[in-house]
Design a protein around this motif. Sequence first.
Motif: not given
Length: 591
Positions: A25-29, A54-55, A85-90, A456-458
Motif C-alpha cells: 500500500x501507500x501510507x496516508x493520513x 495502482x502498483x 481499481x486497476x489492480x482490483x479489476x485484474x 517501482x525500480x526504487x
Amino acid sequence: MAPARRVADLVVERLRAWQVPRVFGCPGSAVTPIVDAFADAGGDPAFVPARHEETAAFMAVGHAKYTGGTGVCLANQGPGAVHLLNGLYDAKLDSKPVVALIGQETAGPLGRAHADIEIGRLFSDVCHQFVRTVQTVEQVSALLDRAIQTAVATRSPTCLVLPYEIQVAPAPPAPSPAPGGGVLAANPGLPLARVLPHDADLNAAAQVLSSGRRVALLVGQGGYGAADEIQALADRLGAGVATSLLGKPVLDERLPFHTGVIGDVGGDASAQLMAGCDTLLLIGTNDPWTGYLPPPGQARVVQIDIDGRRVGSRYPVDVPLIGDAAETLRALIDRIPDRPGRQWRETVEASVDRWRGTAVERAGQPGEPVNPRLVFQELSPRLPPDAAVAVDVGSVTYWYARHVQLPPGVSAHLCGTLGSVGCALPYAIAAKLAAPEQPVIALLGDGAMQLTGLAELITVAQHWRRWADPRFVLLVLNNRDRSGVGDHREPRAPEVVERLPDVPYAGWARLLGLHGLRVDRPELVGPAWDEALAADRPTLIEAVVDPVVPLDPPDQPFADLRGVLADADAARRVHDQVLRTHVTVDSRDLG
C-alpha cells in the motif's frame, strides 16, 4: 506502561491470524494508525510501501497469483482508493482473492473530509461480492474475516472501509458483544469445499471423449496442479494439447504434442489443432479468443470448471463438469479406455515440429538493431528451473507466448484478461518478496517501464539486499513504440510508429545501485542473459529492438489438420495397396 491496544492493532492481529504475510500500500493520513500498527508488529505481517496505489494493488494480485494465498492492499480514501481499481479489476477478471482495506476520514473543516468519494458506489462493481464500511469497533474482526472469507470462497476482490476514528478507538474484548445483543463471530481459515461432478456427468463426458477420433485439450489457469492428470489423459486419448495464455505454465511446453498458446498471441500449430479436432475438452479456461476454437457444431465439447457460472458462457458445451480440475480428471481417466489414436497424435506432433521450426527461423531473422524475438528465444534455454516469470502487456506478450518454453516448476503470470500495461514489475516484486530464494524474471516494454516501472525500480532497490538469492532480472524492450500492441500482420514503416521518449533504462538501474546492461547487437543477447542471471544484484537488461517487426498472428485460424490427416490417410492406403500387390506377386512366384 504499554500503550493501549487500538482497533488498528486488532486489524493487524486478524491479518496475522489469517496468515497474511504482507500488505502492499501507500501510507496516508487516513491509514496512519494501521501503518503504525504494522511497524509495532515487527514485520508480522509486513507492510510494503509502493510508489503508487495502482502498483500496490498489482502487487497484491501478484501475491495471490504466485502464492495461491490472499493478497491485501491498503490505501487512503479518495484518489488513493481510485488508484486501486486497476489492480482490483485484474483480480476480478483473473479470479484471484484480494482484499482492499480503505482508510476513511469522516470529518473535516467543513463537516466532511476532503477527497470525499462514496467508496461503496465506487467499488460496487469490482468488489460486488463484498463491500462494507465498519460502523462500530465491535464489527471489525467479524467484517475483516468476512472480507477475507468471501475473497477466498469466490476467488474475487473484496473491500472493507475502516474509518479513522474506528482505527484509533480502544480495541474491544474478544469475542465482541454485538450492539443489541448477540456475538459477532470471527473464524479465520475456514477450509474450502471439495467439488466433484456427479457420476452420471462423468460417464457422459467419458463417452464423448472416448468416441472422438481427433481429440484436443485446451488448458487454462484452472489446470494448475493437474499437469500429471492432463498428460495422462492426453496420452490415453492420443490428444493434442493447447493452452490459453493464462494456462501456459500449467504443462511442460517441451512435450511433443503441446501446440502452445491459442489466439492472436499463439502460433499455427494451436490454430490448426483447434480447427482440426472433432472432440474438445476445455479444462479450467475462460479464454476470450473463441474465434480460434472449432466452428460450433464441428466438435463435441466437454468443459471442466470449478465455477459453474463459466461453463458454456463463451462456447457451447455438450457435457458440463463442475469440479476441481485434478480430481475431475482423475475420475475421468478411470472411465476412459486406453486406446490412443496414433495417427492423429503423429499429425499433431508434425504440426508442432513445423511451428517450432518457424519460431526459430523468425527469431533468427535480422532486426534493426535487434530482433525482439531473438531476446525471448535466447531466454528459454537459460530459464532457471525454479524461476518465477512476470509478463507485461504489449508486444512482449506475443514474444513470450511464442518464443519462451516454460519447463515444469517455472511459474509465470500476467494481467491476462484485463490486459493492463504496467503489471509485470509489481508482480515480480510480489513474487520475490514471497520467495526471496527463487530467481525472478520480469518481461516488459518501454511503455510499461515509463508508466510504472521507473518508480517501482526504487522498491526493488529498497529491498534486494535482504533477498537470499539476488537474481532479479528485468528485461525492458526499448523500441520507443507506444502502439505496438495491436494486430500488426505486416511491418509498419518507421514514420508511422508512435515514438516514446528515449530513456536510459540501464543507466537508471545503475544510479539506483543495481546492475544495468544495454544490448544493441544480436551477438550480445545471449551473453547478457548469462551475465544477468549470474549477477550479485538485480539486473536490468535494456534491449534496443526493432519496432517494426510484425506480430504475425496465425494467418489462417481455421487452416486445420484434417486436410493433412486426409492426405496421410490417402498416402497410407496407396502404400498398403502397393504392399499387398507386391506380396501377391511374390507369393505367386514362390508357388
